[in-house]
Scaffold this active site. Structure first.
Site, PDB file in Angstrom:
ATOM      1  CG  HIS A   1     -14.251 -43.854  13.965  1.00  0.00           C
ATOM      2  ND1 HIS A   1     -14.261 -42.680  14.124  1.00  0.00           N
ATOM      3  CD2 HIS A   1     -13.814 -44.839  14.410  1.00  0.00           C
ATOM      4  CE1 HIS A   1     -13.716 -42.760  15.434  1.00  0.00           C
ATOM      5  NE2 HIS A   1     -13.563 -43.748  15.792  1.00  0.00           N
TER       6      HIS A   1
ATOM      7  CG  ASN B   1      -8.579 -44.754  17.246  1.00  0.00           C
ATOM      8  OD1 ASN B   1      -7.932 -45.674  17.842  1.00  0.00           O
ATOM      9  ND2 ASN B   1      -8.626 -43.626  17.371  1.00  0.00           N
TER      10      ASN B   1
ATOM     11  CG  PHE C   1     -11.396 -48.728  27.008  1.00  0.00           C
ATOM     12  CD1 PHE C   1     -11.467 -49.394  28.014  1.00  0.00           C
ATOM     13  CD2 PHE C   1     -10.714 -48.052  26.518  1.00  0.00           C
ATOM     14  CE1 PHE C   1     -10.414 -48.905  29.102  1.00  0.00           C
ATOM     15  CE2 PHE C   1      -9.537 -47.649  27.277  1.00  0.00           C
ATOM     16  CZ  PHE C   1      -9.787 -48.160  28.664  1.00  0.00           C
TER      17      PHE C   1
ATOM     18  CB  CYS D   1     -16.018 -44.359  18.660  1.00  0.00           C
ATOM     19  SG  CYS D   1     -14.196 -44.843  19.269  1.00  0.00           S
TER      20      CYS D   1
ATOM     21  CD  GLU E   1     -15.738 -40.774  11.627  1.00  0.00           C
ATOM     22  OE1 GLU E   1     -14.723 -41.082  12.306  1.00  0.00           O
ATOM     23  OE2 GLU E   1     -16.578 -41.580  11.795  1.00  0.00           O
TER      24      GLU E   1
ATOM     25  CB  SER F   1     -10.185 -41.271  18.908  1.00  0.00           C
ATOM     26  OG  SER F   1     -11.494 -40.810  18.740  1.00  0.00           O
TER      27      SER F   1
ATOM     28  N   GLY G   1     -14.155 -40.325  20.704  1.00  0.00           N
ATOM     29  CA  GLY G   1     -13.093 -39.615  21.809  1.00  0.00           C
ATOM     30  C   GLY G   1     -12.236 -40.541  22.359  1.00  0.00           C
TER      31      GLY G   1
END
Length: 383
Positions: free
Chosen positions: A354, A312, A315, A270, A356, A51, A240
């Site tokens: 996120h 993270n 956009f 994300c 994870e 990402s 990504g």
């Protein structure tokens, strides 16, 4: 680092501002969008997270590198962050899991780092002026040249980076998260999920496997018909890099997937969440300086509970553009941006953060269990 070993390094921003420091890692020059990350830990995760492709990451925590690096904490072999910007580089590595120092790790990946930068001043500048293109060099390149390189670098808007970091061939994943001998064993496989790789992290795959899910990872451009032919119990859309609106082929593919998959559960994280918004008729836009860190509070729209999350992204999805077919599921309390959506009457949903993240807040990790439970409920209804 001795005086003899010191290498001069430069960070040049596209607006002409120059930061000088000491280089470490590879002897190289990197171009990308300069962003700041407020996480206290996890620099190896950041460096290897796809990402962060085409981004130069400034870490706001004062000292970096004391725990070193190790093979187990690599999140992907795909390109991640282009360079690291830090205030103080620890001269000592003092963790029993370390196999390399941070400079050694960056050098092995061909990435430059710059230390002894006034990261507080840089962060304040980016907060006021917005994330911008920049150049980090540990080579002998004139600052004025680096500024021009940064000015000439294409902005993140319009960058279709997911295809560049995605796997080119499909593969299966069977490893759970790292366990101590006394920890419970990984559950037996009971569910099958196909995961689109737009820049997927290993820990996402581990978290899915921890829920008894066997994961088949497919390239970012895999047709919906090919995915449905695999007869998955659910579909996952990964994180990504880059601009989601610059992936019209993926958006059209996901529209076809949603139209053909009936009640098959779909979960996006994300970039996968942003693409889900676009496939649902919504819009995305560029944030001023993005969300990068491990301390973002998110409020659930249904029960108003608050989770601290790792984020993270540069956009965001426009909640107002979602239309009647989707509804806002979560809100970022820092700036009230949309942090989650769900499609009305269907097991299709996504989050901007996120769950994870590791190391990081674990408030959102139960979302993987919720996805697994949703899949089980779908299977029971289908019988």
């Amino acid at each position: 680092m001795s005086e003899r070993d010191r290498v001069e390094a430069v960070l040049a921003l596209a607006d002409g501002r120059i930061f000088r420091g000491v280089g470490f890692g590879a002897s190289a020059t990197a171009l990308g969008e300069v962003v700041f990350n407020t996480s206290m830990t996890g620099y190896q995760e950041i460096i290897t997270d796809p990402s962060y492709a085409r981004q130069l990451v400034c870490l706001t925590v004062p000292e970096i590198g004391n725990v070193g690096c190790n093979p187990e904490d690599v999140e992907s072999q795909a390109p991640g962050a282009e360079a690291l910007i830090v205030r103080s580089l620890s001269p000592v590595v003092s963790n029993w899991r370390a196999r390399q120092s941070l400079p050694e790790f960056l050098a092995a990946r061909g990435l430059p780092g710059i230390a002894e930068v006034d990261t507080r001043a840089l962060t304040r500048h980016l907060r006021d002026a917005g994330a911008m293109m920049g150049a980090v060099s540990t080579e002998d390149i004139a600052p004025a040249t680096l500024v021009q390189m940064a000015k000439d670098a294409p902005p993140m808007q319009g960058q279709a980076l997911a295809h560049k970091v995605s796997t080119k061939t499909g593969y299966s994943w069977s490893d759970g998260t790292l366990r101590w001998p006394e920890d419970p064993a990984v559950p037996e496989v009971a569910l099958r999920v196909v995961a689109y790789d737009f820049g997927i992290k290993h820990n996402i795959l581990r978290c899915l496997r921890d829920e008894g899910i066997e994961v088949s990872v497919v390239p970012s451009d895999t047709p919906a018909a090919d995915v449905l032919a695999m007869k998955p119990d659910g579909v996952f859309l990964s994180n990504g890099p880059g601009d989601p609106a610059a992936l019209p082929d993926v958006i059209e593919n996901l529209k076809g997937l949603l139209a053909a998959s009936g009640q098959t559960p779909v979960f996006g994280i994300c970039l996968g969440y942003q693409l889900l918004c676009l496939a649902s008729g919504g819009e995305t836009y560029k944030l001023k300086f993005g969300h990068h860190g491990g301390n973002h509070p998110v409020r659930d729209a249904s029960d108003h509970s608050v989770a601290i999350t790792a984020q993270n992204h540069g956009f965001a999805a426009s909640a107002e553009s979602l239309g009647s077919g989707a509804e806002l599921a979560a809100v970022n309390l820092f700036d009230k941006t949309a942090a989650g959506l769900r499609m009305s009457g269907r097991p299709v949903w996504g989050v901007q953060y996120h769950p994870e993240a590791s190391p990081g807040p674990h408030d959102a990790k139960p979302l993987f269990a919720a996805f697994a439970q949703q899949i089980r409920a779908y299977r029971e209804q289908a019988v």
